[in-house]
Design a protein around this motif. Sequence first.
Motif, PDB file in Angstrom:
ATOM      1  N   ALA A  73       5.293   4.013  13.528  1.00 10.41           N
ATOM      2  CA  ALA A  73       4.791   2.645  11.979  1.00 10.41           C
ATOM      3  C   ALA A  73       4.119   1.762  12.388  1.00 10.41           C
ATOM      4  O   ALA A  73       3.323   0.860  12.123  1.00 10.41           O
ATOM      5  N   ARG A  74       5.270   0.906  13.477  1.00 15.75           N
ATOM      6  CA  ARG A  74       4.682  -0.647  13.079  1.00 15.75           C
ATOM      7  C   ARG A  74       3.983  -0.783  13.806  1.00 15.75           C
ATOM      8  O   ARG A  74       3.138  -2.050  13.282  1.00 15.75           O
ATOM      9  N   ASP A  75       2.942  -0.285  15.350  1.00 13.94           N
ATOM     10  CA  ASP A  75       2.033  -0.154  15.244  1.00 13.94           C
ATOM     11  C   ASP A  75       0.988   0.224  14.845  1.00 13.94           C
ATOM     12  O   ASP A  75      -0.656  -0.864  14.893  1.00 13.94           O
TER      13      ASP A  75
ATOM     14  N   GLU B  88      -1.872  -2.319  13.596  1.00 15.80           N
ATOM     15  CA  GLU B  88      -3.354  -2.324  13.843  1.00 15.80           C
ATOM     16  C   GLU B  88      -3.930  -2.670  12.372  1.00 15.80           C
ATOM     17  O   GLU B  88      -5.195  -3.087  12.476  1.00 15.80           O
ATOM     18  N   GLU B  89      -3.343  -2.137  11.213  1.00 20.25           N
ATOM     19  CA  GLU B  89      -4.579  -2.448  10.506  1.00 20.25           C
ATOM     20  C   GLU B  89      -4.333  -3.568   9.715  1.00 20.25           C
ATOM     21  O   GLU B  89      -5.542  -4.044   8.892  1.00 20.25           O
ATOM     22  N   TYR B  90      -3.184  -4.562  10.261  1.00 24.38           N
ATOM     23  CA  TYR B  90      -3.039  -5.983   9.346  1.00 24.38           C
ATOM     24  C   TYR B  90      -4.291  -6.426  10.158  1.00 24.38           C
ATOM     25  O   TYR B  90      -5.052  -7.394   9.858  1.00 24.38           O
ATOM     26  N   ARG B  91      -4.750  -5.648  12.293  1.00 21.27           N
ATOM     27  CA  ARG B  91      -4.918  -6.881  13.062  1.00 21.27           C
ATOM     28  C   ARG B  91      -7.115  -6.916  12.130  1.00 21.27           C
ATOM     29  O   ARG B  91      -7.189  -7.953  12.101  1.00 21.27           O
TER      30      ARG B  91
ATOM     31  N   ALA C 253       0.967  -1.487  -0.062  1.00 23.77           N
ATOM     32  CA  ALA C 253       0.189   0.080   0.061  1.00 23.77           C
ATOM     33  C   ALA C 253       1.128   1.072  -0.016  1.00 23.77           C
ATOM     34  O   ALA C 253       2.462   1.429   0.562  1.00 23.77           O
ATOM     35  N   PRO C 254       0.567   2.554  -0.878  1.00 26.55           N
ATOM     36  CA  PRO C 254       1.552   3.437  -1.033  1.00 26.55           C
ATOM     37  C   PRO C 254       1.887   3.910   0.900  1.00 26.55           C
ATOM     38  O   PRO C 254       3.007   4.291   0.750  1.00 26.55           O
ATOM     39  N   ARG C 255       1.029   4.211   1.691  1.00 23.74           N
ATOM     40  CA  ARG C 255       2.000   4.113   2.678  1.00 23.74           C
ATOM     41  C   ARG C 255       3.347   3.688   3.735  1.00 23.74           C
ATOM     42  O   ARG C 255       3.326   3.860   4.099  1.00 23.74           O
ATOM     43  N   TRP C 256       3.005   1.910   3.429  1.00 21.71           N
ATOM     44  CA  TRP C 256       3.900   1.091   3.813  1.00 21.71           C
ATOM     45  C   TRP C 256       4.999   0.544   1.728  1.00 21.71           C
ATOM     46  O   TRP C 256       6.436   0.061   2.930  1.00 21.71           O
ATOM     47  N   ARG C 257       5.104   0.843   1.716  1.00 20.66           N
ATOM     48  CA  ARG C 257       5.911   0.292  -0.154  1.00 20.66           C
ATOM     49  C   ARG C 257       7.035   0.664   0.500  1.00 20.66           C
ATOM     50  O   ARG C 257       8.133  -0.933  -0.291  1.00 20.66           O
ATOM     51  N   ASP C 258       7.714   2.072   0.591  1.00 20.78           N
ATOM     52  CA  ASP C 258       8.583   2.141   0.353  1.00 20.78           C
ATOM     53  C   ASP C 258       9.101   1.644   1.096  1.00 20.78           C
ATOM     54  O   ASP C 258      10.826   1.256   1.200  1.00 20.78           O
ATOM     55  N   ARG C 259       8.771   1.367   2.662  1.00 23.05           N
ATOM     56  CA  ARG C 259       9.937   0.254   3.164  1.00 23.05           C
ATOM     57  C   ARG C 259       9.486  -0.943   3.636  1.00 23.05           C
ATOM     58  O   ARG C 259      10.160  -2.122   4.380  1.00 23.05           O
ATOM     59  N   LEU C 260       8.091  -1.292   3.202  1.00 16.62           N
ATOM     60  CA  LEU C 260       8.192  -3.441   3.028  1.00 16.62           C
ATOM     61  C   LEU C 260       8.112  -3.802   1.868  1.00 16.62           C
ATOM     62  O   LEU C 260       7.737  -4.891   1.605  1.00 16.62           O
TER      63      LEU C 260
END
Length: 270
Positions: free
Chosen positions: A232-234, A238-241, A158-165
């Motif tokens: 960011a980790r939390d 939460e999104e994944y939960r 997803a846009p929020r996470w793709r640069d890091r993950l």
Amino acid sequence: MTTPTWNPAQYLRHADHRARPFADLLARVPEPPSGRPRIADLGCGPGNATARLTERWPAARVTGYDNSPEMLARAAAHAGPTPGGGSLDFAHADVRTWVPGEPFDLIVSNATLHWVPDHADLFPAWIAGLAPGGTLAFQVPGNFDSPSHRLMRELARAPRWRDRLAHALRHDGAILTPTAYLDRLAALGCPETDVWETTYVHLLTGEDPVLDWVKGTGLLPVLTALADDVPARDAFVEEYRAALREAYPSGPHGTPFPFRRVFAVARKEG
């Protein structure tokens, strides 16, 4: 893929469910050619499964190998002589580069090889290191297209996470098909190769039990990649939960969690 930092205590929270596939694998392993077999466990983790090898073969000399200092520290509690005259010890090794330094009667790996890219390319050296009549046996998760893993990958892209993950996680090509394993192993001088797959339906209990399960394994690359950014980790968790709660609804007796695994037992010609 991010190299995870392992938490033995978290991994062992579902030890009973995680132990069953290893027991099913060992049940199909033939008796080794030596009365005092030499055994290697690749990716031994906290050592609880490795200790079961000494229960099956009390006279065996067993070494568990792992590259996680945290896991090896936990495994050390199982080390020592065994009542049947055998021994159990543990050593640091990277499965990607490990080669047998002596003939082994059994090389076993439990839920490890999916972490190793192109792991089937390592089979020739391992089979060559087996004594005549020795066995290579392993099981790997085969659930990379299940919601637990698919949702994790989708969120990481997803846009929020793709640069890091975006490149932190494994994909559905992390393991071979059962037929491909059979072909590879039979071609290496193991005509008595047995490959099968099983889907376990684990009934998990507690709040967000699927999330609790993957925190000990599949989610670790994400937790490691975001370890220096706790908010960011939390937020990711939460999104994944929320996605997992929808994909795996709780029932009257717990939360059913289907989990496919692929097994292979390859015996070298004597």
